[in-house]
Design a protein around this motif. Structure first.
Motif, PDB file in Angstrom:
ATOM      1  N   ASN A 136       0.831  -1.213   0.000  1.00  8.89           N
ATOM      2  CA  ASN A 136       0.000   0.000   0.000  1.00  8.89           C
ATOM      3  C   ASN A 136       0.863   1.260   0.000  1.00  8.89           C
ATOM      4  OD1 ASN A 136      -2.341  -1.508   0.013  1.00  8.89           O
ATOM      5  ND2 ASN A 136      -2.528  -1.494   2.249  1.00  8.89           N
ATOM      6  N   ARG A 137       1.947   1.227   0.736  1.00  6.06           N
ATOM      7  CA  ARG A 137       2.852   2.379   0.796  1.00  6.06           C
ATOM      8  C   ARG A 137       3.459   2.664  -0.575  1.00  6.06           C
ATOM      9  NH1 ARG A 137       8.439   2.497   4.392  1.00  6.06           N
ATOM     10  NH2 ARG A 137       9.358   4.335   3.425  1.00  6.06           N
ATOM     11  N   GLU A 138       3.893   1.613  -1.256  1.00  2.00           N
ATOM     12  CA  GLU A 138       4.523   1.811  -2.557  1.00  2.00           C
ATOM     13  C   GLU A 138       3.496   2.214  -3.619  1.00  2.00           C
ATOM     14  OE1 GLU A 138       7.430   2.197  -2.436  1.00  2.00           O
ATOM     15  OE2 GLU A 138       8.087   1.063  -0.697  1.00  2.00           O
ATOM     16  N   SER A 139       2.276   1.703  -3.489  1.00  2.00           N
ATOM     17  CA  SER A 139       1.214   2.126  -4.401  1.00  2.00           C
ATOM     18  C   SER A 139       0.930   3.617  -4.239  1.00  2.00           C
ATOM     19  CB  SER A 139      -0.062   1.316  -4.150  1.00  2.00           C
ATOM     20  OG  SER A 139       0.140  -0.043  -4.434  1.00  2.00           O
ATOM     21  N   HIS A 140       0.931   4.070  -2.990  1.00  2.00           N
ATOM     22  CA  HIS A 140       0.717   5.498  -2.724  1.00  2.00           C
ATOM     23  C   HIS A 140       1.874   6.327  -3.264  1.00  2.00           C
ATOM     24  CE1 HIS A 140      -0.553   9.137  -0.659  1.00  2.00           C
ATOM     25  NE2 HIS A 140       0.663   9.240  -0.154  1.00  2.00           N
ATOM     26  N   SER A 141       3.098   5.795  -3.121  1.00  2.00           N
ATOM     27  CA  SER A 141       4.276   6.497  -3.632  1.00  2.00           C
ATOM     28  C   SER A 141       4.188   6.663  -5.147  1.00  2.00           C
ATOM     29  CB  SER A 141       5.547   5.725  -3.262  1.00  2.00           C
ATOM     30  OG  SER A 141       6.682   6.297  -3.849  1.00  2.00           O
ATOM     31  N   TYR A 142       3.770   5.618  -5.850  1.00  2.00           N
ATOM     32  CA  TYR A 142       3.634   5.697  -7.300  1.00  2.00           C
ATOM     33  C   TYR A 142       2.496   6.638  -7.693  1.00  2.00           C
ATOM     34  CZ  TYR A 142       3.212   4.235 -12.163  1.00  2.00           C
ATOM     35  OH  TYR A 142       3.147   4.234 -13.529  1.00  2.00           O
ATOM     36  N   ALA A 143       1.393   6.569  -6.926  1.00  2.09           N
ATOM     37  CA  ALA A 143       0.246   7.447  -7.216  1.00  2.09           C
ATOM     38  C   ALA A 143       0.626   8.917  -7.054  1.00  2.09           C
ATOM     39  CB  ALA A 143      -0.928   7.098  -6.302  1.00  2.09           C
ATOM     40  N   THR A 144       1.501   9.212  -6.091  1.00  3.35           N
ATOM     41  CA  THR A 144       1.959  10.585  -5.890  1.00  3.35           C
ATOM     42  C   THR A 144       2.698  11.099  -7.112  1.00  3.35           C
ATOM     43  OG1 THR A 144       2.158  10.229  -3.497  1.00  3.35           O
ATOM     44  CG2 THR A 144       3.367  12.083  -4.420  1.00  3.35           C
ATOM     45  N   GLU A 145       3.550  10.241  -7.690  1.00  2.00           N
ATOM     46  CA  GLU A 145       4.312  10.646  -8.868  1.00  2.00           C
ATOM     47  C   GLU A 145       3.404  10.810 -10.099  1.00  2.00           C
ATOM     48  OE1 GLU A 145       7.409  11.576  -8.862  1.00  2.00           O
ATOM     49  OE2 GLU A 145       7.625  11.099  -6.736  1.00  2.00           O
ATOM     50  N   THR A 146       2.449   9.890 -10.264  1.00  2.00           N
ATOM     51  CA  THR A 146       1.552  10.003 -11.416  1.00  2.00           C
ATOM     52  C   THR A 146       0.645  11.228 -11.296  1.00  2.00           C
ATOM     53  OG1 THR A 146      -0.041   8.501 -10.354  1.00  2.00           O
ATOM     54  CG2 THR A 146       1.538   7.529 -11.900  1.00  2.00           C
ATOM     55  N   HIS A 147       0.328  11.622 -10.046  1.00  2.00           N
ATOM     56  CA  HIS A 147      -0.505  12.815  -9.853  1.00  2.00           C
ATOM     57  C   HIS A 147       0.248  14.070 -10.296  1.00  2.00           C
ATOM     58  CE1 HIS A 147      -3.804  15.160  -8.277  1.00  2.00           C
ATOM     59  NE2 HIS A 147      -2.966  15.901  -7.569  1.00  2.00           N
ATOM     60  N   LYS A 148       1.563  14.069 -10.119  1.00  2.75           N
ATOM     61  CA  LYS A 148       2.360  15.209 -10.586  1.00  2.75           C
ATOM     62  C   LYS A 148       2.297  15.318 -12.106  1.00  2.75           C
ATOM     63  CE  LYS A 148       5.636  14.989  -6.714  1.00  2.75           C
ATOM     64  NZ  LYS A 148       7.033  14.675  -6.316  1.00  2.75           N
ATOM     65  N   VAL A 149       2.333  14.175 -12.787  1.00  2.00           N
ATOM     66  CA  VAL A 149       2.200  14.183 -14.247  1.00  2.00           C
ATOM     67  C   VAL A 149       0.821  14.700 -14.635  1.00  2.00           C
ATOM     68  CG1 VAL A 149       2.220  12.754 -16.327  1.00  2.00           C
ATOM     69  CG2 VAL A 149       3.824  12.266 -14.479  1.00  2.00           C
ATOM     70  N   TYR A 150      -0.203  14.265 -13.896  1.00  2.00           N
ATOM     71  CA  TYR A 150      -1.577  14.712 -14.162  1.00  2.00           C
ATOM     72  C   TYR A 150      -1.698  16.226 -14.007  1.00  2.00           C
ATOM     73  CZ  TYR A 150      -6.453  15.762 -12.995  1.00  2.00           C
ATOM     74  OH  TYR A 150      -7.695  16.339 -12.928  1.00  2.00           O
ATOM     75  N   GLN A 151      -1.089  16.769 -12.947  1.00  2.00           N
ATOM     76  CA  GLN A 151      -1.167  18.213 -12.715  1.00  2.00           C
ATOM     77  C   GLN A 151      -0.502  18.995 -13.850  1.00  2.00           C
ATOM     78  OE1 GLN A 151       0.601  18.249  -8.734  1.00  2.00           O
ATOM     79  NE2 GLN A 151      -1.368  18.904  -7.871  1.00  2.00           N
ATOM     80  N   LEU A 152       0.635  18.509 -14.327  1.00  2.37           N
ATOM     81  CA  LEU A 152       1.301  19.175 -15.442  1.00  2.37           C
ATOM     82  C   LEU A 152       0.470  19.062 -16.723  1.00  2.37           C
ATOM     83  CD1 LEU A 152       4.952  18.019 -14.700  1.00  2.37           C
ATOM     84  CD2 LEU A 152       4.152  20.384 -14.716  1.00  2.37           C
ATOM     85  N   SER A 153      -0.168  17.906 -16.916  1.00  2.01           N
ATOM     86  CA  SER A 153      -1.027  17.740 -18.092  1.00  2.01           C
ATOM     87  C   SER A 153      -2.209  18.696 -18.039  1.00  2.01           C
ATOM     88  CB  SER A 153      -1.528  16.291 -18.177  1.00  2.01           C
ATOM     89  OG  SER A 153      -0.452  15.390 -18.314  1.00  2.01           O
TER      90      SER A 153
END
Length: 500
Positions: A136-153
């Protein structure tokens, strides 16, 4: 254009990868693998699309705009000038939009590479993640990074929506102005209703072309943003590898004499922590030398400097009296040395291909002979597929001891004049280690062997021992000689090992 784009992407990837694998080891210390892979995979596609499909669209829209403008001028000059009044403000807006898009594109590619980094690291260490129940921790870590891509998009979307909606509004305003002005010209008898209709169709044609050119400029800026990272990789040149491959000497006959003379060194990523502070010792040809010392004393660094993964900041290292800085590093590692690392990694292929990695033209008989000397032949033949057994990614299908023996066989197959073994038997059980040690007399015959070791059994096999502490050599000599020194550093290391 599609074929041209794919050819450009292929050539970009090949050129960049070729340049990457020739970089100094320092480059890989400073850059994470996931980021490099992202540049190879994602950035090349953006650049390839930008210089092929996008240019094709730009040329088509440019020709359409020129032809349409010519037809409008032919119909009526004053209406054409009214139509062209929209160009300056849209051109200015397009320049600002392009700059914003270029910056966002560069940030998006960086953020995307971070998501690749996170995913690769966590999947590489999935057994550790599972062992500590941190999914769960690593899933959250990956989701945090993908959210940054989403914000830039989203920022890119907002910028595009603002620009194109503004351009569309301006275009509609100009169209109304043309209808109003054109209607007055028709009423005055200056042009016919047919001319006005034709002009309006041409203006629509040109308007869509200009919108297409705006999109072309935006995509071009995205390509420039992505290409800046690629060009940085292509222009980066390794100092160590670059110098040695261009002017390096290729030694053909080597006796195996090695000398470290006043060597000072600190890893580039930890330049404030010196590993060696005047390290000096000499290894005579054909001897089996053990490098010993406490953990963190720099034993493994001796191997990395000798392999010329790094250059010392001061001092020199000599092979047969020649400074290794003047040697061709690739030729030296390929023809003179073999290396068994502390944590051997295997490629995701068969055992045979892993063993023959440094010598692809080796015969089956030579491979079996190397395996026999490394005490690997027995367990390999027990596999149903023998040498064609798949080792798994990074050798996960093999035990630690099996991987080490395969790595030893791989090193022996090259029949090197200098063999470097960094804790090469640390993962073997006592029985397997004894068998490997029994064959050491054959392994060391006719070559210089440097063994970096902790185990007493390995140290006892050495002809000569070099004790390293605080970045310097503090003791040298044979095993019996050093053990008899009651206050010696080596004696303390042995006593500590025996007491534990």
């Amino acid at each position: 254009m599609r074929m041209a784009g794919e050819r450009i992407i292929e050539r970009l990837r090949n050129q960049i990868f070729e340049n990457i694998v020739k970089q100094d080891i320092e480059f890989f210390d400073r850059n994470r693998t996931g980021e490099i892979i992202s540049r190879l995979a994602a950035d090349t596609v953006v650049v390839g699309k930008s210089v092929t499909q996008n240019i094709s669209d730009g040329l088509r829209n440019g020709i359409m705009a020129v032809v349409g403008t010519g037809m409008m001028l032919y119909v009526n000059t004053s209406l054409t000038l009214t139509m062209m009044s929209i160009i300056p403000p849209i051109a200015v807006a397009a320049i600002y939009y392009g700059r914003i898009l270029r910056d966002i594109s560069a940030k998006t590619q960086t953020a995307t590479s971070h998501t690749t980094q996170v995913a690769q690291e966590k999947l590489d260490l999935i057994r550790t993640v599972r062992a500590f129940a941190q999914e769960n921790r690593e899933s959250h870590s990956y989701a945090t990074e993908t959210h940054k891509v989403y914000q830039l998009s989203m920022k890119e979307s907002y910028a595009g929506a603002t620009f194109f909606s503004g351009a569309g509004f301006a275009g509609n305003f100009v169209a109304m102005a043309i209808l109003y002005y054109g209607g007055s010209l028709v009423a005055a008898g200056s042009i016919t209703p047919g001319d006005l209709t034709s002009f309006f169709l041409y203006s629509t044609y040109v308007g869509f072309s200009f919108m297409g050119l705006s999109g072309f400029y935006g995509e071009l800026m995205k390509g420039i943003g992505a290409s800046s990272r690629l060009f940085a990789l292509m222009e980066s040149k390794g100092e160590v590898e670059g110098q040695s491959s261009q002017t390096g000497i290729k030694l053909e006959k080597v006796t195996g004499r090695i000398e470290f003379k006043d060597v000072e060194f600190a890893y580039p990523t930890r330049s404030d922590a010196k590993i060696f502070k005047g390290l000096s010792f000499t290894i005579e040809p054909g001897t089996n030398v053990a490098i010993v010392g406490k953990s963190g004393s720099g034993k493994s660094t001796v191997a990395q400097l000798l392999l010329r993964f790094y250059d010392p900041s001061k001092g020199s290292i000599f092979i047969d009296g020649i400074d290794i800085r003047s040697l061709d590093g690739n030729h030296m590692r390929n023809n003179i040395m073999s290396f068994v690392p502390q944590e051997p990694s295997l490629f995701a292929t068969t055992i045979r291909e892993n063993i023959a990695y440094g010598r692809s033209n080796a015969t089956d008989q030579e491979i079996e002979s190397a395996c026999e000397r490394a005490n690997a032949l027995g367990f390999i033949k027990k596999f149903p597929q023998g040498f064609d057994t798949y080792t798994g990614e990074k050798g996960v299908a093999m035990s630690g001891g099996q991987k080490q023996r395969i790595a030893i066989a791989r090193a022996l197959l090259k029949d090197p004049k200098i063999l470097i073994m960094d804790e090469a038997t640390s993962a073997l059980d006592a029985s397997s280690e004894n068998l490997v040690q029994d064959s050491m007399s054959q392994i060391v015959m006719g070559r210089t062997v440097i063994t970096i070791a902790h185990r007493l059994s390995t140290i006892q096999q050495a002809d000569f021992i070099v004790v390293v502490e605080d970045g310097r050599v503090v003791e040298t000599g044979g095993y019996d000689e050093l053990v008899e020194r009651e206050d010696g550093k080596f004696r303390h290391l042995i006593d500590a090992q025996l007491s534990s």
